[in-house]
Design a protein around this motif. Structure first.
Motif, mmCIF file in Angstrom:
data_model
loop_
_atom_site.group_PDB
_atom_site.id
_atom_site.type_symbol
_atom_site.label_atom_id
_atom_site.label_comp_id
_atom_site.label_asym_id
_atom_site.label_seq_id
_atom_site.Cartn_x
_atom_site.Cartn_y
_atom_site.Cartn_z
ATOM 1 N N ILE A 1 -13.128 5.364 1.197
ATOM 2 C CA ILE A 1 -12.010 4.533 1.639
ATOM 3 C C ILE A 1 -12.305 3.934 3.005
ATOM 4 N N TRP B 1 -12.025 18.001 6.584
ATOM 5 C CA TRP B 1 -11.276 18.206 5.348
ATOM 6 C C TRP B 1 -10.501 19.505 5.421
ATOM 7 N N SER C 1 -7.627 16.195 7.174
ATOM 8 C CA SER C 1 -7.383 15.283 6.065
ATOM 9 C C SER C 1 -7.164 16.039 4.761
ATOM 10 N N PRO C 2 -6.177 15.616 3.970
ATOM 11 C CA PRO C 2 -5.966 16.272 2.680
ATOM 12 C C PRO C 2 -6.977 15.846 1.616
ATOM 13 N N ILE C 3 -7.776 14.822 1.893
ATOM 14 C CA ILE C 3 -8.665 14.353 0.826
ATOM 15 C C ILE C 3 -10.113 14.712 1.146
ATOM 16 N N PRO C 4 -10.868 15.027 0.102
ATOM 17 C CA PRO C 4 -12.249 15.488 0.275
ATOM 18 C C PRO C 4 -13.155 14.393 0.829
ATOM 19 N N THR D 1 -4.164 11.343 9.462
ATOM 20 C CA THR D 1 -4.418 12.723 9.045
ATOM 21 C C THR D 1 -5.898 13.071 9.125
ATOM 22 N N LEU E 1 -1.745 -0.870 7.953
ATOM 23 C CA LEU E 1 -1.131 0.406 7.592
ATOM 24 C C LEU E 1 -2.121 1.315 6.873
ATOM 25 N N ARG E 2 -2.940 0.716 6.016
ATOM 26 C CA ARG E 2 -3.905 1.519 5.260
ATOM 27 C C ARG E 2 -4.768 2.353 6.178
ATOM 28 N N TYR F 1 0.819 -1.216 0.000
ATOM 29 C CA TYR F 1 0.000 0.000 0.000
ATOM 30 C C TYR F 1 0.847 1.257 0.000
ATOM 31 N N VAL G 1 -2.759 4.984 8.103
ATOM 32 C CA VAL G 1 -2.435 6.167 7.301
ATOM 33 C C VAL G 1 -3.654 7.053 7.170
ATOM 34 N N LEU G 2 -4.790 6.410 6.941
ATOM 35 C CA LEU G 2 -6.023 7.180 6.786
ATOM 36 C C LEU G 2 -6.339 7.933 8.064
ATOM 37 N N LEU H 1 -1.957 11.277 -1.608
ATOM 38 C CA LEU H 1 -2.088 12.427 -0.705
ATOM 39 C C LEU H 1 -2.047 11.971 0.746
ATOM 40 N N LEU H 2 -2.717 10.868 1.017
ATOM 41 C CA LEU H 2 -2.736 10.365 2.392
ATOM 42 C C LEU H 2 -1.341 9.957 2.823
ATOM 43 N N MET I 1 -8.986 22.584 -3.933
ATOM 44 C CA MET I 1 -7.672 21.944 -3.911
ATOM 45 C C MET I 1 -6.583 22.909 -4.368
ATOM 46 N N ILE J 1 -14.265 10.958 -0.970
ATOM 47 C CA ILE J 1 -13.244 9.910 -1.105
ATOM 48 C C ILE J 1 -12.887 9.337 0.253
#
Lengths: 300, 278
Positions: free
Chosen positions: B81, B254, B71-74, B67, B59-60, A143, B63-64, A173-174, A202, B77
């Motif tokens: 995940i 976010w 979080s850097p992701i919207p 952050t 780990l997945r 991963y 990692v999620l 990004l993560l 973004m 998403i």
């Protein structure tokens, strides 16, 4: 250099992407001829770098000599294996390279670097679907290969699969939340997919990450910031009040002030870079200048 | 009678035939041990793809979660995940041996002694420890047998009485000056003091100087060595990770949510929050 990092670097090697390969080659060749490389502290790494530079310069004989030294010293280290694979790729016969990587993977199914190269070879053969399949399987196991996710996003982007590209890139990004290049790329893919609110957000995150008062105006960092401002402006232009975002992103507040600020920053950069010789006539002129001047993002 | 008035005269032969040999033998044994350990080391066993996948699955979500608060992701998403991982953990998709069949109980925590892979790791640790212990015992026996009760050296500085047990082991004299060092104590001083020298001779990650870590805790090294081979109960880890994911879901925020306000404030286009609230 750390072994794992070195392998990752080899796995994401692309021909002629390194801008200094010419110089590396010209400087390195005399050292190889005179056996001077043996006296270097980083002699083996030097051979690896020179081998790649020689491949970029299409001097296959030189890279063969480097690889021969490395094989003699390290035998079947995965790093040398992958380097030899890159050499085979350079011959322009991807089928042979593919077979080579398949054999490496048979011997050691956990050789992620060889796996990545295999996906890349499939990609240059035009088998994008196979390439995506391999990359997905690879990332399902390993991963934390950031470059792998970026590569997957690239392939999806090539096929205009923006949603999948965004998803792949969000894993990058993560894993590396500190890297503004990934955020910028995310924003650009969002822009391409037509999701303007998401793109604006973004782009602004990129600005927030990179703008630094003290950065010299011509630095890379400044380029990223300016490109993000440019992106902000473009996405705002295509943003109508009734725009619906596929990702349900809320419309940015104060859109008008942001647009003005973006133009202000671009104008500022324009004046600084042209030393105030001319002033842009209109908004469109300025955007035109931005689109030509700001380099595409380098692959970090 | 005061101990300082009586001077002890040491035969120079003691220096040449006892003091130096002990030191030299210990250095040489340390160097030898380094090479033996290097020879004994087997490369860590390669994991299969499935095993790596199982190991990295946690780990997945880590990692999620790491952050989640910024979080850097919207959101769309992130939630996708998070949900996907939750489902996969619940169904056991990442388990090495595939998901559980309905009705099948999760296997009991694997026994470290029955797992041949784990045994390998343990054996490697044991071997290294043996190489560490045996020469030390031999040297100690050698010193005890031949040089018992020898006084080898006089330290050039005065010390308090508390050091007596440290410096005069093997000599039962209550009156002797603490500065005199006995043969057995000289051995111990070398044992602990030679690490710096080994580092100098053999480099920083040598296997000769581990003795001090071993003395602090016998498990200090074992934990590090045993980790890869140690069997883990991934059923438990995954179900714990599901709870963590739900928790992180509540924390999620976010980075892009209020980014426009943040940027505008930075450039002074919007009043800062403090002046706004007043």
């Amino acid at each position: 250099m750390d072994f794992a990092i070195a392998l990752q670097k080899l796995a994401s090697y692309r021909p002629r992407r390194n801008p200094t390969y010419k110089k590396t080659f010209d400087d390195g060749l005399p050292l190889l001829d005179s056996d001077g490389w043996k006296r270097r502290a980083d002699s083996w790494e030097f051979l690896e770098v020179l081998a790649l530079a020689a491949l970029d310069s299409e001097r296959y004989d030189v890279s063969d000599r480097c690889i021969k030294h490395l094989v003699e010293k390290f035998g079947n280290s995965p790093r040398v294996d992958v380097l030899s694979g890159i050499r085979i790729e350079a011959m322009g016969k991807p089928e042979i390279a593919l077979e080579y990587y398949n054999r490496l993977l048979e011997d050691d199914p956990t050789n992620s670097a060889a796996w990545r190269r295999k996906a890349y070879v499939l990609r240059i053969m035009g088998k994008l679907d196979k390439s995506v399949e391999e990359l997905t399987a690879l990332l399902d196991t390993f991963y934390n290969e950031v470059d792998g996710w970026v590569e997957l996003a690239e392939v999806y982007h090539l096929c205009n699969q923006y949603n999948y590209a965004l998803q792949a890139l969000s894993h990058a990004l993560l894993l590396a939340p500190q890297n503004p290049f990934y955020v910028l790329e995310f924003a650009e893919i969002a822009y391409a997919s037509g999701d303007m609110p998401l793109a604006v957000k973004m782009f602004l995150v990129t600005v927030d990450m990179t703008d630094d008062e003290d950065a010299p105006i011509t630095s890379y960092q400044m380029d990223v910031t300016l490109r993000a401002w440019y992106g902000v402006k473009l996405s705002l232009r295509r943003l109508a009040p009734d725009t619906r975002s596929p990702s349900q992103t809320t419309l940015p507040a104060n859109a008008e002030i942001i647009g003005k600020l973006a133009m202000e920053r671009l104008q500022h950069a324009y004046e600084q870079r042209t030393q105030g010789v001319s002033t842009p006539q209109s908004e469109d002129d300025l955007l035109e200048w931005a689109s030509t001047t700001l380099k595409p993002t380098p692959q970090a | 009678m005061s101990s300082s008035t009586i001077s002890l005269y040491l035969d120079p032969q003691i220096r040449d035939w006892v003091l130096f040999p002990i030191t030299v033998v210990m250095i040489l044994v340390g160097v030898l041990r380094h090479y033996i350990v290097t020879l004994l080391q087997t490369p860590p066993k390669k994991l299969t793809r499935a095993a790596i996948r199982e190991q990295r699955a946690v780990l997945r979500s880590q990692v999620l979660r790491a952050t989640a608060a910024k979080s850097p992701i919207p959101p769309h998403i992130y939630h996708a995940i998070s949900l996907h991982l939750d489902d996969a953990f619940a169904a056991g998709k990442y388990l090495k041996d595939g998901p559980l069949k309905p009705g099948e109980a999760p296997p009991a925590a694997p026994n470290i002694l029955s797992d041949p892979n784990a045994m390998d790791g343990m054996m490697a640790g044991m071997k290294a420890q043996m190489v560490m212990m045996v020469p030390q015992m031999v040297i100690m026996g050698w010193i005890n047998f031949f040089f018992q009760g020898f006084v080898l050296i006089k330290l050039p500085f005065p010390l308090t009485l508390g050091f007596k047990s440290m410096l005069q082991r093997g000599i039962e004299t209550p009156d002797m000056d603490v500065r005199w060092v006995s043969s057995l104590s000289w051995y111990f001083l070398n044992f602990f003091g030679l690490n710096g020298l080994y580092r100098l001779i053999l480099g920083s990650d040598n296997s000769a100087s581990q003795s001090s870590q071993e003395m602090v805790s016998p498990f200090a090294g074992a934990v590090q060595q045993g980790q890869p081979g140690q069997p883990m109960d991934y059923h438990k880890i995954f179900s714990a990770e599901r709870d963590n994911l739900q928790f992180a879901e509540g924390l999620y925020n976010w980075l892009g949510d209020d980014v426009e306000t943040r940027v505008l404030r930075k450039y002074g286009k919007l009043p800062s929050p403090s002046s706004e609230s007043s």
